[in-house]
Design a protein around this motif. Structure first.
Motif, PDB file in Angstrom:
ATOM      1  N   LEU A  40       0.810  -1.209   0.000  1.00 48.41           N
ATOM      2  CA  LEU A  40       0.000   0.000   0.000  1.00 48.41           C
ATOM      3  C   LEU A  40       0.848   1.265   0.000  1.00 48.41           C
ATOM      4  CD1 LEU A  40      -2.587   1.635   0.241  1.00 48.41           C
ATOM      5  CD2 LEU A  40      -2.620   1.124   2.693  1.00 48.41           C
ATOM      6  N   TYR A  41       1.847   1.338   0.851  1.00 45.15           N
ATOM      7  CA  TYR A  41       2.689   2.530   0.993  1.00 45.15           C
ATOM      8  C   TYR A  41       3.252   2.975  -0.353  1.00 45.15           C
ATOM      9  CZ  TYR A  41       7.100   4.959   2.230  1.00 45.15           C
ATOM     10  OH  TYR A  41       8.164   5.825   2.303  1.00 45.15           O
ATOM     11  N   ASP A  42       3.744   2.039  -1.142  1.00 45.67           N
ATOM     12  CA  ASP A  42       4.341   2.380  -2.437  1.00 45.67           C
ATOM     13  C   ASP A  42       3.289   2.859  -3.439  1.00 45.67           C
ATOM     14  OD1 ASP A  42       7.125   1.663  -1.852  1.00 45.67           O
ATOM     15  OD2 ASP A  42       6.330  -0.365  -1.665  1.00 45.67           O
ATOM     16  N   GLN A  43       2.095   2.263  -3.394  1.00 45.31           N
ATOM     17  CA  GLN A  43       1.026   2.715  -4.291  1.00 45.31           C
ATOM     18  C   GLN A  43       0.646   4.157  -3.971  1.00 45.31           C
ATOM     19  OE1 GLN A  43       0.837   0.189  -6.257  1.00 45.31           O
ATOM     20  NE2 GLN A  43       1.382  -1.477  -4.866  1.00 45.31           N
ATOM     21  N   LEU A  44       0.622   4.487  -2.680  1.00 44.70           N
ATOM     22  CA  LEU A  44       0.241   5.838  -2.262  1.00 44.70           C
ATOM     23  C   LEU A  44       1.251   6.879  -2.725  1.00 44.70           C
ATOM     24  CD1 LEU A  44      -0.964   4.943   1.330  1.00 44.70           C
ATOM     25  CD2 LEU A  44      -2.397   5.948  -0.463  1.00 44.70           C
ATOM     26  N   LEU A  45       2.525   6.551  -2.641  1.00 44.97           N
ATOM     27  CA  LEU A  45       3.555   7.495  -3.090  1.00 44.97           C
ATOM     28  C   LEU A  45       3.500   7.694  -4.596  1.00 44.97           C
ATOM     29  CD1 LEU A  45       6.614   6.533  -0.882  1.00 44.97           C
ATOM     30  CD2 LEU A  45       5.068   8.479  -0.617  1.00 44.97           C
ATOM     31  N   ARG A  46       3.262   6.628  -5.315  1.00 44.99           N
ATOM     32  CA  ARG A  46       3.131   6.754  -6.774  1.00 44.99           C
ATOM     33  C   ARG A  46       1.931   7.640  -7.106  1.00 44.99           C
ATOM     34  NH1 ARG A  46       1.380   1.939 -10.936  1.00 44.99           N
ATOM     35  NH2 ARG A  46       1.980   2.958 -12.904  1.00 44.99           N
ATOM     36  N   TYR A  47       0.835   7.420  -6.410  1.00 47.36           N
ATOM     37  CA  TYR A  47      -0.363   8.249  -6.618  1.00 47.36           C
ATOM     38  C   TYR A  47      -0.061   9.715  -6.344  1.00 47.36           C
ATOM     39  CZ  TYR A  47      -4.811  10.486  -5.509  1.00 47.36           C
ATOM     40  OH  TYR A  47      -5.860  11.365  -5.438  1.00 47.36           O
ATOM     41  N   GLU A  93      -5.127  10.954 -15.124  1.00 46.72           N
ATOM     42  CA  GLU A  93      -5.995   9.789 -15.315  1.00 46.72           C
ATOM     43  C   GLU A  93      -5.394   8.552 -14.655  1.00 46.72           C
ATOM     44  OE1 GLU A  93      -9.336   7.788 -16.251  1.00 46.72           O
ATOM     45  OE2 GLU A  93      -8.978   9.939 -16.529  1.00 46.72           O
ATOM     46  N   LYS A  94      -4.075   8.417 -14.751  1.00 50.46           N
ATOM     47  CA  LYS A  94      -3.412   7.282 -14.111  1.00 50.46           C
ATOM     48  C   LYS A  94      -3.533   7.394 -12.595  1.00 50.46           C
ATOM     49  CE  LYS A  94      -1.067   3.499 -14.105  1.00 50.46           C
ATOM     50  NZ  LYS A  94      -1.553   2.255 -14.733  1.00 50.46           N
ATOM     51  N   ALA A  95      -3.404   8.604 -12.079  1.00 51.74           N
ATOM     52  CA  ALA A  95      -3.557   8.810 -10.634  1.00 51.74           C
ATOM     53  C   ALA A  95      -4.942   8.377 -10.181  1.00 51.74           C
ATOM     54  CB  ALA A  95      -3.313  10.284 -10.283  1.00 51.74           C
ATOM     55  N   LEU A  96      -5.947   8.720 -10.950  1.00 52.32           N
ATOM     56  CA  LEU A  96      -7.311   8.339 -10.596  1.00 52.32           C
ATOM     57  C   LEU A  96      -7.474   6.823 -10.610  1.00 52.32           C
ATOM     58  CD1 LEU A  96     -10.243   8.878  -9.976  1.00 52.32           C
ATOM     59  CD2 LEU A  96     -10.635   9.290 -12.422  1.00 52.32           C
ATOM     60  N   GLN A  97      -6.886   6.165 -11.611  1.00 55.03           N
ATOM     61  CA  GLN A  97      -6.968   4.700 -11.679  1.00 55.03           C
ATOM     62  C   GLN A  97      -6.361   4.072 -10.427  1.00 55.03           C
ATOM     63  OE1 GLN A  97      -4.455   2.906 -14.633  1.00 55.03           O
ATOM     64  NE2 GLN A  97      -5.243   0.847 -14.294  1.00 55.03           N
ATOM     65  N   ILE A  98      -5.217   4.593  -9.996  1.00 52.29           N
ATOM     66  CA  ILE A  98      -4.547   4.054  -8.815  1.00 52.29           C
ATOM     67  C   ILE A  98      -5.381   4.326  -7.563  1.00 52.29           C
ATOM     68  CG2 ILE A  98      -2.506   4.275  -7.340  1.00 52.29           C
ATOM     69  CD1 ILE A  98      -0.938   4.920  -9.945  1.00 52.29           C
ATOM     70  N   LYS A  99      -5.948   5.517  -7.473  1.00 55.38           N
ATOM     71  CA  LYS A  99      -6.779   5.854  -6.317  1.00 55.38           C
ATOM     72  C   LYS A  99      -7.959   4.893  -6.204  1.00 55.38           C
ATOM     73  CE  LYS A  99      -9.710   9.497  -4.393  1.00 55.38           C
ATOM     74  NZ  LYS A  99     -10.161  10.898  -4.501  1.00 55.38           N
ATOM     75  N   ASN A 117      -7.662  16.668  -8.772  1.00 57.76           N
ATOM     76  CA  ASN A 117      -7.152  17.255 -10.013  1.00 57.76           C
ATOM     77  C   ASN A 117      -8.255  17.942 -10.794  1.00 57.76           C
ATOM     78  OD1 ASN A 117      -4.290  16.899 -10.377  1.00 57.76           O
ATOM     79  ND2 ASN A 117      -4.693  14.707 -10.355  1.00 57.76           N
ATOM     80  N   GLU A 118      -9.189  18.577 -10.117  1.00 56.17           N
ATOM     81  CA  GLU A 118     -10.337  19.156 -10.790  1.00 56.17           C
ATOM     82  C   GLU A 118      -9.956  20.222 -11.823  1.00 56.17           C
ATOM     83  OE1 GLU A 118     -13.278  20.339  -8.021  1.00 56.17           O
ATOM     84  OE2 GLU A 118     -13.955  18.295  -7.686  1.00 56.17           O
ATOM     85  N   PRO A 119      -9.030  21.147 -11.518  1.00 58.95           N
ATOM     86  CA  PRO A 119      -8.692  22.141 -12.537  1.00 58.95           C
ATOM     87  C   PRO A 119      -8.245  21.510 -13.843  1.00 58.95           C
ATOM     88  CG  PRO A 119      -7.818  22.796 -10.410  1.00 58.95           C
ATOM     89  CD  PRO A 119      -8.335  21.401 -10.248  1.00 58.95           C
ATOM     90  N   GLN A 120      -7.412  20.462 -13.742  1.00 56.84           N
ATOM     91  CA  GLN A 120      -6.904  19.794 -14.938  1.00 56.84           C
ATOM     92  C   GLN A 120      -8.025  19.086 -15.697  1.00 56.84           C
ATOM     93  OE1 GLN A 120      -3.951  19.642 -16.444  1.00 56.84           O
ATOM     94  NE2 GLN A 120      -4.767  18.243 -17.970  1.00 56.84           N
ATOM     95  N   LEU A 121      -8.863  18.352 -14.974  1.00 58.06           N
ATOM     96  CA  LEU A 121      -9.921  17.583 -15.617  1.00 58.06           C
ATOM     97  C   LEU A 121     -10.989  18.504 -16.198  1.00 58.06           C
ATOM     98  CD1 LEU A 121     -10.303  14.649 -13.088  1.00 58.06           C
ATOM     99  CD2 LEU A 121      -9.140  14.641 -15.282  1.00 58.06           C
ATOM    100  N   LEU A 122     -11.343  19.557 -15.454  1.00 58.90           N
ATOM    101  CA  LEU A 122     -12.346  20.495 -15.956  1.00 58.90           C
ATOM    102  C   LEU A 122     -11.854  21.187 -17.226  1.00 58.90           C
ATOM    103  CD1 LEU A 122     -13.706  22.141 -12.680  1.00 58.90           C
ATOM    104  CD2 LEU A 122     -14.762  20.377 -14.073  1.00 58.90           C
ATOM    105  N   THR A 166     -19.784   4.205 -14.546  1.00 59.59           N
ATOM    106  CA  THR A 166     -19.481   5.304 -13.626  1.00 59.59           C
ATOM    107  C   THR A 166     -18.924   4.830 -12.288  1.00 59.59           C
ATOM    108  OG1 THR A 166     -21.731   5.302 -12.710  1.00 59.59           O
ATOM    109  CG2 THR A 166     -21.329   6.673 -14.646  1.00 59.59           C
ATOM    110  N   ARG A 167     -18.565   3.583 -12.201  1.00 61.57           N
ATOM    111  CA  ARG A 167     -18.099   3.033 -10.919  1.00 61.57           C
ATOM    112  C   ARG A 167     -16.889   3.800 -10.384  1.00 61.57           C
ATOM    113  NH1 ARG A 167     -15.799  -2.549  -8.755  1.00 61.57           N
ATOM    114  NH2 ARG A 167     -17.740  -3.263  -7.872  1.00 61.57           N
ATOM    115  N   GLN A 168     -15.900   4.084 -11.231  1.00 62.84           N
ATOM    116  CA  GLN A 168     -14.710   4.798 -10.785  1.00 62.84           C
ATOM    117  C   GLN A 168     -15.068   6.199 -10.294  1.00 62.84           C
ATOM    118  OE1 GLN A 168     -11.428   4.884 -13.488  1.00 62.84           O
ATOM    119  NE2 GLN A 168     -11.025   2.704 -13.292  1.00 62.84           N
ATOM    120  N   SER A 169     -15.972   6.876 -11.010  1.00 69.47           N
ATOM    121  CA  SER A 169     -16.361   8.230 -10.609  1.00 69.47           C
ATOM    122  C   SER A 169     -17.021   8.227  -9.240  1.00 69.47           C
ATOM    123  CB  SER A 169     -17.316   8.833 -11.641  1.00 69.47           C
ATOM    124  OG  SER A 169     -16.697   8.957 -12.890  1.00 69.47           O
ATOM    125  N   ARG A 170     -17.841   7.209  -8.984  1.00 66.82           N
ATOM    126  CA  ARG A 170     -18.535   7.145  -7.697  1.00 66.82           C
ATOM    127  C   ARG A 170     -17.552   6.889  -6.560  1.00 66.82           C
ATOM    128  NH1 ARG A 170     -21.336   2.713  -7.851  1.00 66.82           N
ATOM    129  NH2 ARG A 170     -21.195   2.114 -10.032  1.00 66.82           N
TER     130      ARG A 170
END
Length: 626
Positions: A171-178, A195-201, A412-417, A572-576
């Motif tokens: 877990l620790y390493d996944q969090l740092l990558r995120y 987008e990759k950050a969101l996938q990891i989250k 990352n709302e500014p970037q995604l928006l 929409t599973r990831q968004s939720r």
């Protein structure tokens, strides 16, 4: 005698200064073992303390540290664990780790480098170096996934707990990558990194917080069955592999989860309880890095005892095996402040003040404290410990400043928006709005389809074009508050549907805003934290566009245009999960499936149907002339 916190802070800064030189910031100024080297992790964490506390006199050695570590990077991009530099600025030794390399060093380097650039980006050459190194490291991390499914699979000893037993999907390493992807995607304007950050989250929430079903997870089928009723309130998975899942509380990971605002509200409460229990276990002396202590009769002790090079540090209650680390506790303070839980943050900071204060004369800023007798252990004057204290103290004293300098926007709302804006503008264009009459537009769709995001973008675009929009949220018009409504659904599933919403009241409010019968309008507001209905007064004097977003808003009678986002609850599973409002359980999935069936029956009533990328699928031109 316990020193006052401000005196401890002053001493902590002195520790960082003593460890700084023209070649960078070493782990400590003390000549013991190889701690007198330039360590990527230690220098980066120290960098966070320097940046957060605006210690500008240490910016130069921090930047030098980051540059020298990058100079020694491997051809694949990996930042070394530590390096040694002589008086001629020549790198004389490069180590990527002992038996295995250190995965976390590269991500700590990115986090510190980008946060430094956010404070001072005048050096275009360094900015280019950081950008290119980020690209290389992120590509390397993709290969560490092995199966392309979002989580890295790393060996034992490959992070800060280099003599502990976490391995596999740690877990620790996944969090740092995120975190690294999060800050760099925003600073360098890279939508693919976001987008990759969101996938990891999403994957972190599923695999470690159990906020989603495990049927499509990286756990084996037998593990999925065993973890079916797993609750992080009772236990915690720090890492897993096909052979086992390691149930130990990883306090630094909990701190990072909270700091980066990853857990849902329900999970945050569970983690608060876990840490509170641990704090009570140590009689308010701090929280162990890992818990429970691995004792000689544990099935894991043989593995732990064999994982060392020079001397066995992980005796029960020591080092990573139950040791209370100031750096971990400092991050926990910041994490709970980030989660909006000041009471436990203050308790943790008081414990840190006490433990460091009573040892400041003979063992200043020691590496850790023994779990059983609270005696200091490891190296003194460690930048790791001083930095943990400085980060925690600033989070308590001025969280706004801490957050601004250390935490990037978690969504990352500014970037995604920004990337979605052209599609929203195209939809606005198709409506041919003018300012001669008040228009109401409904935006319907399934949970997580982007209704709220689209309505916000609509409002921004309308304001730029001279309109005055008003946004009404259908969620605020439910008859019952969210949690109470959920319980009623559990008791009687047939309640799920439009009858849960006060559509008539919402129509009345739209009509009132269109008719301007009063200068203001009192509308309901659902408080998700207290689970109560409140109210607020909105000014409608100049409103000329009403945006109504909600699952069943197509059914409203007072709207002039009806937009429906055509997605499914599976899409929409990831968004939720990202939204963090609820845990995705089988019952929630059952509710969403029923809502999906209901919404699909509303398609004929929509004037405009768009896909999940907001591209128009069908559009019926509607005349609004009277």
């Amino acid at each position: 005698m316990v020193l006052e916190p401000n005196n401890i802070s002053h001493r902590a800064v002195e520790v960082l200064k003593m460890a700084s030189s023209i070649s960078g910031i070493k782990a400590t100024s003390e000549l013991k073992d190889n701690y007198n080297s330039l360590w990527a992790r230690d220098a980066s964490v120290t960098g966070l303390a320097i940046i957060a506390n605006q210690l500008s006199e240490l910016y130069a050695p921090l930047k030098t540290s980051l540059i020298n570590l990058q100079r020694a990077a491997s051809s694949h991009g990996q930042i070394p664990s530590n390096i040694q530099i002589n008086e001629f600025d020549i790198i004389t030794k490069v180590s990527f780790g002992g038996p295995v390399g250190r995965v976390d060093a590269s991500f700590w380097w990115i986090i510190a480098s980008v946060l430094f650039l956010e404070q001072d980006d005048r050096d275009a050459g360094f900015k280019d170096v950081v950008y290119n190194q980020c690209e290389t490291i992120f590509n390397l991390a993709e290969s560490w996934e092995f199966n392309g499914k979002g989580l890295m699979y790393v060996p034992m000893s490959s992070n800060w707990a280099d003599e502990y037993i976490t391995n596999g999907y740690v877990l620790y390493d996944q969090l740092l990558r995120y975190w690294a992807l999060l800050v760099s995607s925003e600073f360098f304007d890279r939508a693919d990194w976001a987008e990759k950050a969101l996938q990891i989250k999403v994957s972190i929430k599923q695999h470690y917080l159990f906020e989603a079903e495990l049927n499509d997870s990286l756990y084996t089928v037998s593990q999925q069955l065993a973890l079916k009723d797993f609750d992080i309130r009772d236990s915690f998975v720090a890492s897993f592999s096909p052979g086992e899942y390691l149930e130990v509380i990883d306090s630094w990971s909990i701190a990072l989860l909270l700091l980066l605002k990853i857990p849902s509200e329900a999970s945050v409460k569970k983690l608060e309880r876990v840490v509170t229990d641990l704090l009570n276990e140590t009689d308010q002396k701090g929280v162990p890095a890992f818990w429970p202590v691995i004792t000689e009769d544990s099935i894991h002790y043989k593995t732990l005892a064999s994982n060392h090079n020079f001397q066995f540090k992980n005796k029960p209650g020591h080092f990573h095996n139950g040791g209370i680390w100031p750096v971990v506790n400092g991050f926990l303070v910041a994490g709970f402040k980030s989660a909006g839980l000041p009471e436990i943050a203050n308790r943790l900071m008081e414990a840190l003040d006490q433990q460091i204060g009573i040892n400041l004369t003979e063992n200043p800023f020691s590496e850790y404290f023994d779990f059983y007798d609270r005696n200091p252990g490891g190296v003194n004057n460690l930048c790791f410990s001083a930095s943990g204290y400085l980060l925690g103290n600033l989070a308590i004293e001025d969280y706004t400043a801490f957050s601004k300098r250390i935490i990037s926007s978690p969504q990352n709302e500014p970037q995604l928006l920004k990337s979605l804006r052209p599609y929203a503008a195209n939809l606005v264009d198709k409506l041919h709005l003018d300012k001669k009459r008040v228009i109401a537009i409904s935006i319907a769709g399934e949970s997580g389809s982007g209704k709220t995001t689209l309505s916000k973008l609509f409002a921004d675009i309308l304001v730029e074009r001279g309109f005055t929009p008003l946004i009404l949220h259908m969620d605020d018009y439910f008859i019952l508050p969210p949690k109470m409504n959920h319980q009623f659904r559990v008791n009687d599933f047939s309640l799920v549907g439009p009858k849960e919403v006060r559509l008539h009241l919402l129509d009345n409010h739209i009509a009132a805003a269109k008719g301007k019968t009063n200068a203001s309008l009192t509308v309901p507001y659902m408080n998700w934290i207290t689970d109560t209905e409140e109210s607020k007064v909105v000014d409608i004097t100049n409103v000329n566009v009403i945006l109504v977003e909600g699952t069943y808003s197509t059914l409203l009678k007072e709207t002039d245009h009806k937009i429906l986002i055509n997605t499914s609850y599976e899409d929409t599973r990831q968004s939720r999960i990202k939204r963090n409002r609820e845990t995705v359980t089988p019952f929630i999935e059952k509710v969403l499936k029923k809502e999906s069936e209901i919404i699909r029956s509303h398609q004929d009533a929509a004037d405009m149907i768009v896909d999940n990328h907001w591209k128009v699928v069908s559009y019926k031109l509607k005349s609004l002339n009277n």
